[in-house]
Design a protein around this motif. Sequence first.
Motif, PDB file in Angstrom:
ATOM      1  N   GLU A  18       0.833  -1.302   0.170  1.00 32.56           N
ATOM      2  CA  GLU A  18       0.161  -0.096   0.050  1.00 32.56           C
ATOM      3  C   GLU A  18       0.920   1.290  -0.014  1.00 32.56           C
ATOM      4  N   ASP A  22       0.822   3.787  -3.005  1.00 29.69           N
ATOM      5  CA  ASP A  22       0.620   5.300  -2.612  1.00 29.69           C
ATOM      6  C   ASP A  22       1.678   6.385  -3.171  1.00 29.69           C
ATOM      7  N   VAL A  35      -8.067  10.087  -8.526  1.00 28.78           N
ATOM      8  CA  VAL A  35      -7.286   9.110  -7.895  1.00 28.78           C
ATOM      9  C   VAL A  35      -7.022   7.862  -8.823  1.00 28.78           C
ATOM     10  N   VAL A  37      -6.290   4.329 -10.565  1.00 29.09           N
ATOM     11  CA  VAL A  37      -6.961   3.108 -10.060  1.00 29.09           C
ATOM     12  C   VAL A  37      -6.243   2.239  -9.067  1.00 29.09           C
ATOM     13  N   GLU A  40      -6.740   2.526  -5.584  1.00 30.28           N
ATOM     14  CA  GLU A  40      -8.032   2.057  -4.740  1.00 30.28           C
ATOM     15  C   GLU A  40      -8.062   0.594  -4.824  1.00 30.28           C
ATOM     16  N   ASP A  42      -7.757  -3.396  -3.981  1.00 27.95           N
ATOM     17  CA  ASP A  42      -7.498  -4.298  -2.852  1.00 27.95           C
ATOM     18  C   ASP A  42      -6.595  -5.073  -2.981  1.00 27.95           C
TER      19      ASP A  42
END
Length: 156
Positions: A18, A22, A35, A37, A40, A42
């Motif tokens: 993550e 980011d 934002v 893809v 976002e 999972d």
Amino acid sequence: MTNARIRPAVAADVPAVEAVVDAAFRPYVARIGVVPVPMEADHAANVAAGRVFVAELPEDGGTARVAGLVVLEPRAGHLYLDTVAVLPDAQGAGLGRLLLEFAEARARALGLPEIRLFTNAMMRENQKIYPWLGYETVERRVTGPYDRIHYRRRLG
């Protein structure tokens, strides 16, 4: 970047995955106006499904840090390269290229003849990198708020 090690991600890597995504994609939010893809996605589900491979760089004291990653999904007739991301402080040293070479090796190992991916048209840097690495433009398509350029690399 011969000192990097690529391995399948495990559940304990999810926070690092993550963080890498980011850090790599956050600078594009203002440029593209939405934002990206990958921010976002999972990540826990992708790791659990075996789609995420992390690139570790050795640190002082014998530890290693996740500095990059690639998310790969085998599909009918090709390997879909969903995401490639490298921490900003590790960019420019060949880690992204190493991850793309890993994706090619993975596609070959799976008997898949090509890799497909897309990038946002506003991520202009990628439009120089992918063709330089042998990817050809297939099409440009707008999907919702995303203007995407689709690429493929045929493996021989």
